[in-house]
Design a protein around this motif. Structure first.
Motif, mmCIF file in Angstrom:
data_model
loop_
_atom_site.group_PDB
_atom_site.id
_atom_site.type_symbol
_atom_site.label_atom_id
_atom_site.label_comp_id
_atom_site.label_asym_id
_atom_site.label_seq_id
_atom_site.Cartn_x
_atom_site.Cartn_y
_atom_site.Cartn_z
ATOM 1 N N LYS A 80 0.840 -1.209 0.000
ATOM 2 C CA LYS A 80 0.000 0.000 0.000
ATOM 3 C C LYS A 80 0.872 1.256 0.000
ATOM 4 O O LYS A 80 0.597 2.205 -0.720
ATOM 5 C CB LYS A 80 -0.937 0.009 1.209
ATOM 6 C CG LYS A 80 -1.867 1.227 1.228
ATOM 7 C CD LYS A 80 -2.751 1.241 2.463
ATOM 8 C CE LYS A 80 -3.687 2.404 2.534
ATOM 9 N NZ LYS A 80 -3.172 3.699 2.177
ATOM 10 N N HIS A 81 1.922 1.230 0.779
ATOM 11 C CA HIS A 81 2.827 2.379 0.835
ATOM 12 C C HIS A 81 3.501 2.583 -0.525
ATOM 13 O O HIS A 81 3.602 3.711 -1.019
ATOM 14 C CB HIS A 81 3.862 2.166 1.931
ATOM 15 C CG HIS A 81 4.715 3.361 2.201
ATOM 16 N ND1 HIS A 81 5.689 3.363 3.162
ATOM 17 C CD2 HIS A 81 4.770 4.596 1.652
ATOM 18 C CE1 HIS A 81 6.292 4.539 3.172
ATOM 19 N NE2 HIS A 81 5.752 5.300 2.253
ATOM 20 N N LEU A 82 3.951 1.508 -1.131
ATOM 21 C CA LEU A 82 4.579 1.593 -2.453
ATOM 22 C C LEU A 82 3.603 2.167 -3.480
ATOM 23 O O LEU A 82 3.942 3.063 -4.258
ATOM 24 C CB LEU A 82 5.071 0.215 -2.891
ATOM 25 C CG LEU A 82 5.691 0.150 -4.289
ATOM 26 C CD1 LEU A 82 6.918 1.048 -4.385
ATOM 27 C CD2 LEU A 82 6.039 -1.289 -4.628
ATOM 28 N N ARG A 83 2.368 1.668 -3.468
ATOM 29 C CA ARG A 83 1.351 2.173 -4.392
ATOM 30 C C ARG A 83 1.104 3.655 -4.163
ATOM 31 O O ARG A 83 1.032 4.440 -5.111
ATOM 32 C CB ARG A 83 0.043 1.409 -4.227
ATOM 33 C CG ARG A 83 -1.055 1.899 -5.197
ATOM 34 C CD ARG A 83 -2.437 1.411 -4.769
ATOM 35 N NE ARG A 83 -2.796 1.883 -3.456
ATOM 36 C CZ ARG A 83 -3.523 2.993 -3.231
ATOM 37 N NH1 ARG A 83 -3.936 3.734 -4.214
ATOM 38 N NH2 ARG A 83 -3.819 3.354 -1.999
ATOM 39 N N ASP A 84 0.987 4.073 -2.925
ATOM 40 C CA ASP A 84 0.761 5.481 -2.603
ATOM 41 C C ASP A 84 1.914 6.351 -3.105
ATOM 42 O O ASP A 84 1.684 7.439 -3.648
ATOM 43 C CB ASP A 84 0.593 5.674 -1.096
ATOM 44 C CG ASP A 84 -0.703 5.084 -0.564
ATOM 45 O OD1 ASP A 84 -1.584 4.734 -1.388
ATOM 46 O OD2 ASP A 84 -0.835 4.972 0.667
ATOM 47 N N GLN A 85 3.128 5.882 -2.950
ATOM 48 C CA GLN A 85 4.287 6.647 -3.414
ATOM 49 C C GLN A 85 4.302 6.763 -4.947
ATOM 50 O O GLN A 85 4.566 7.833 -5.492
ATOM 51 C CB GLN A 85 5.589 6.001 -2.927
ATOM 52 C CG GLN A 85 5.789 6.065 -1.434
ATOM 53 C CD GLN A 85 5.857 7.499 -0.928
ATOM 54 O OE1 GLN A 85 6.506 8.352 -1.506
ATOM 55 N NE2 GLN A 85 5.158 7.762 0.162
ATOM 56 N N VAL A 86 4.002 5.662 -5.629
ATOM 57 C CA VAL A 86 3.969 5.688 -7.089
ATOM 58 C C VAL A 86 2.874 6.635 -7.579
ATOM 59 O O VAL A 86 3.083 7.422 -8.511
ATOM 60 C CB VAL A 86 3.772 4.263 -7.657
ATOM 61 C CG1 VAL A 86 3.460 4.293 -9.145
ATOM 62 C CG2 VAL A 86 5.004 3.420 -7.392
ATOM 63 N N MET A 87 1.703 6.601 -6.957
ATOM 64 C CA MET A 87 0.608 7.487 -7.363
ATOM 65 C C MET A 87 0.962 8.950 -7.116
ATOM 66 O O MET A 87 0.635 9.821 -7.934
ATOM 67 C CB MET A 87 -0.687 7.124 -6.619
ATOM 68 C CG MET A 87 -1.279 5.800 -7.070
ATOM 69 S SD MET A 87 -1.565 5.692 -8.852
ATOM 70 C CE MET A 87 -2.803 6.926 -9.085
ATOM 71 N N THR A 88 1.644 9.237 -6.034
ATOM 72 C CA THR A 88 2.059 10.607 -5.749
ATOM 73 C C THR A 88 3.009 11.108 -6.826
ATOM 74 O O THR A 88 2.845 12.213 -7.354
ATOM 75 C CB THR A 88 2.734 10.699 -4.372
ATOM 76 O OG1 THR A 88 1.780 10.328 -3.374
ATOM 77 C CG2 THR A 88 3.240 12.096 -4.091
#
Length: 104
Positions: free
Chosen positions: A4-12
Motif C-alpha cells: 500500500k505504501h509503495l502504491r501510494d508513493q507511485v501514485m504521488t
C-alpha cells in the motif's frame, strides 16, 4: 515497504509529475492569450533560438524569455500551492501543538 505504501508513493509521483505540468502549461497558455505582446515576443524567441527545430536540453538555456514567462505563470498560479504534511512526532509551532499522526 508494504504494498500500500509503495502504491501510494507511485501514485504521488505520477500525479505530481503529470498534473503539475498540465496546470502550469494551461495557465501559461491562458496568460499568453491575455497578453498578445508577450506572446509575440515568445514566438520570436522560439523562432530565433530554435529555427523551427524541436527544443533540446542545450537550447533550453537560450530560451530566457520563455523561462521568465513560465516562472511568472507559476508565481501567479502555482501548480502545487499546498502540500499536506503528517507529523512524525509531537511538535509545537507558533503556540500550536501538532500531535504525532496515528499509524494508518
Amino acid at each position: 515497504m508494504p504494498d500500500k505504501h509503495l502504491r501510494d508513493q507511485v501514485m504521488t509521483i505520477f500525479l505530481a509529475g503529470h498534473e503539475t505540468t498540465a496546470n502550469t502549461l494551461a495557465w501559461t497558455w491562458y496568460l499568453l492569450s491575455q497578453h498578445p505582446e508577450v506572446e509575440r515576443k515568445f514566438h520570436e524567441e522560439l523562432e530565433s533560438v530554435l529555427h523551427g527545430a524541436d527544443p533540446t536540453p542545450d537550447s533550453l538555456n537560450d530560451l530566457k524569455y520563455t523561462y521568465c514567462i513560465v516562472q511568472e505563470a507559476m508565481r501567479l498560479y502555482p501548480a502545487a500551492w499546498s502540500i499536506g504534511r503528517i507529523a512524525i512526532e509531537d511538535v509545537e509551532i507558533g503556540g500550536h501543538t501538532f500531535k504525532k499522526a496515528s499509524p494508518s
